[in-house]
Design a protein around this motif. Structure first.
Motif, PDB file in Angstrom:
ATOM      1  N   UNK A 123      46.901 -29.923  16.113  1.00 51.67           N
ATOM      2  CA  UNK A 123      47.944 -30.941  16.080  1.00 51.67           C
ATOM      3  C   UNK A 123      49.219 -30.369  15.462  1.00 51.67           C
ATOM      4  N   UNK A 124      50.363 -30.779  15.969  1.00 51.83           N
ATOM      5  CA  UNK A 124      51.639 -30.275  15.456  1.00 51.83           C
ATOM      6  C   UNK A 124      52.044 -31.116  14.250  1.00 51.83           C
ATOM      7  N   UNK A 125      51.203 -31.043  13.202  1.00 48.41           N
ATOM      8  CA  UNK A 125      51.398 -31.883  12.020  1.00 48.41           C
ATOM      9  C   UNK A 125      51.314 -31.067  10.730  1.00 48.41           C
ATOM     10  N   UNK A 126      50.169 -30.483  10.476  1.00 42.98           N
ATOM     11  CA  UNK A 126      49.948 -29.692   9.268  1.00 42.98           C
ATOM     12  C   UNK A 126      49.630 -28.271   9.695  1.00 42.98           C
ATOM     13  N   UNK A 127      50.445 -27.302   9.268  1.00 40.64           N
ATOM     14  CA  UNK A 127      51.566 -27.340   8.315  1.00 40.64           C
ATOM     15  C   UNK A 127      52.931 -27.493   8.980  1.00 40.64           C
ATOM     16  N   UNK A 128      52.976 -27.844  10.259  1.00 42.92           N
ATOM     17  CA  UNK A 128      54.199 -27.747  11.058  1.00 42.92           C
ATOM     18  C   UNK A 128      55.346 -28.601  10.529  1.00 42.92           C
ATOM     19  N   UNK A 129      55.057 -29.830  10.106  1.00 44.93           N
ATOM     20  CA  UNK A 129      56.123 -30.742   9.680  1.00 44.93           C
ATOM     21  C   UNK A 129      56.853 -30.188   8.461  1.00 44.93           C
ATOM     22  N   UNK A 130      56.096 -29.776   7.454  1.00 46.85           N
ATOM     23  CA  UNK A 130      56.730 -29.243   6.245  1.00 46.85           C
ATOM     24  C   UNK A 130      57.354 -27.874   6.501  1.00 46.85           C
TER      25      UNK A 130
END
Length: 470
Positions: free
Chosen positions: A403-410
């Motif tokens: 998922x493009x969420x962790x670590x992508x968002x930060x």
């Protein structure tokens, strides 16, 4: 090889330019091929059934990146830049019920959403980590047409033959493929600086001249303004978003709450030396939370790195801008020039070189754009890009659960912070520095080639296997 600002920046949907927008565009291209006379259709043959096989990184992380949904929507005739994110679930539900896709201008094709999207993890395609094979079959299941596509990053899609030609184009002598078609055919940062010195123009002005060789000034400005409007709108939607992001990791949106806190502090004139970083981080997180939710975003240069450039530009407009629309346009043109050099000589694809190619490239682009918008010389702009990219070298792409969420968002938040820091450092110098941008780009390419596949968007290494995805 000339890349337009509108190829570097594309309006589309989340969560991934290579894994969502690319497969949807590939499906669009396959439909166009089916409707054409550019394939050897046997006499009397009727296409009645469609199928697609996803390979490599698309197979390993396709579910988390909604690659299957993208293919289905694309075969239904939906396009990344026009599909309504609020209608996608209903469109797919209708296809599941009918067992068929009905793209405009085509007959109905049998299509089973589960059986006809195959995640082939055992057979990678030779051209690129993000490979797809589309099939058109007759009623008896015989293959009438087979076409391979590769999603090479940033929403770019190439056939197998186009990919070979594109790789060959990278071997042209500098500028050869663009000679006579654009006035400033730079393929490297060194050429860019040399042309700027000889012409007396800024990087943005040279990029503008290249674009205006193919469109009018009015068309270019309208397109640039539309890009910023889309970026600005994405930030605003992200700041209003609430709740948990889809996918099963139970990651909560944070940008909206952070915005409330920072707005209150700003109104009360509370001084905090870290507040600039907080605003940058908040803007970037707003974009990437919206991207993770499958919303409308601008690839910059990819969806996974879509927050860096908008956050840096929004920060400039709100806290630094004295140049109005022209400064914003110069920012985007300069950023696109740097992005084009990186893509031409290395990669912006996480599946090829890891996250250094996504967030690292975005940070370099944003740093260059900011330095240019604040009046930097071409040498200072090139220095800003180099500083930002250098300090992302070696960064892996290891999204938890794909998922493009962790670590992508930060990571986007920190990429924006590094971009502003890099621009600030460069503007305080005269442009002289030790490592040329071209050498940094080549180092990124070599590092990506040496990087193990498990660290390149397959979610089989790094954080993806060391944190429980619950």
């Amino acid at each position: 090889m000339f890349l337009s600002v509108f190829e570097v920046f594309k309006i589309g949907i989340g969560p991934s330019s290579s894994h969502t927008m690319g497969p949807m565009s590939a499906a669009n291209r396959f439909l166009a091929l089916l409707a054409s006379s550019e394939w050897p259709r046997p006499a009397g043959a009727v296409v009645s059934h469609l199928r697609v096989s996803l390979h490599g990184s698309l197979a390993f992380t396709g579910v988390g990146h909604a690659s299957d949904r993208a293919v289905i929507l694309g075969l239904a005739g939906e396009r990344p830049d026009t599909v309504d994110p609020d209608r996608m679930d209903a469109i797919i539900a209708d296809i599941r019920q009918k067992g068929a896709v009905e793209p405009p201008g085509h007959p109905s094709y049998a299509f089973d959403c589960e059986a006809d999207v195959i995640f082939n993890r055992k057979e990678p395609l030779p051209g690129h980590a993000n490979g797809m094979t589309f099939y058109a079959l007759n009623a008896d299941g015989a293959i009438l047409l087979r076409q391979v596509y590769y999603s090479v990053g940033g929403g770019f899609v190439l056939t197998d033959t186009e990919l070979t030609a594109w790789k060959d184009a990278k071997d042209f002598p500098a500028g050869e493929s663009d000679e006579g078609t654009i006035p400033f055919p730079f393929r490297s940062a060194a050429e860019m600086l040399d042309m700027a010195k000889r012409s007396g123009l800024t990087i943005a002005a040279m990029k503008r001249a290249n674009e205006e060789a193919r469109m009018t000034r009015g068309e270019l400005d309208a397109g640039l303004d539309a890009l910023w409007d889309a970026m600005h709108g994405c930030i605003n939607r992200g700041l209003k978003g609430e709740g948990v992001l889809p996918g099963g990791l139970n990651v909560r949106r944070r940008a909206g709450q952070l915005y409330d806190k920072l707005s209150r502090a700003k109104l009360s004139n509370q001084f905090d030396p870290l507040m600039a970083n907080d605003w940058l981080s908040m803007f970037a997180m707003a974009v990437n939370e919206e991207n993770a939710a499958g919303g409308r975003v601008v690839t910059a240069p990819t969806n996974g790195a879509a927050g860096v450039v908008p956050a840096t530009l929004r920060y400039f407009r709100e806290f630094q801008n004295t140049g109005g629309k022209e400064a914003t346009r110069d920012f985007l043109l300069t950023a696109a020039a740097i992005g084009g050099i990186i893509k031409t000589n290395a990669s912006i694809s996480g599946a090829e070189v890891g996250c250094q190619g996504e967030v690292g490239s975005a940070s370099a682009m944003a740093a260059a754009g900011l330095a240019a918008a604040m009046g930097g010389t071409p040498e200072q702009v090139e220095n800003a890009a180099e500083i930002a990219l250098e300090h992302h070298l070696g960064m892996t792409c290891d999204p938890i659960a794909g998922l493009v969420q962790v670590p992508c968002i930060e990571r986007n938040a920190l990429g924006a912070v590094k971009a502003v820091t890099a621009a600030s450092l460069a503007l305080k110098g005269d442009g002289t520095h030790f490592v040329p941008l071209d050498n940094c780009i080549e180092t990124m390419r070599q590092t990506g080639n040496d990087m193990h596949e498990k660290y390149k968007e397959t979610s089989t290494g790094g954080l993806a296997v060391n944190v429980v995805d619950c």
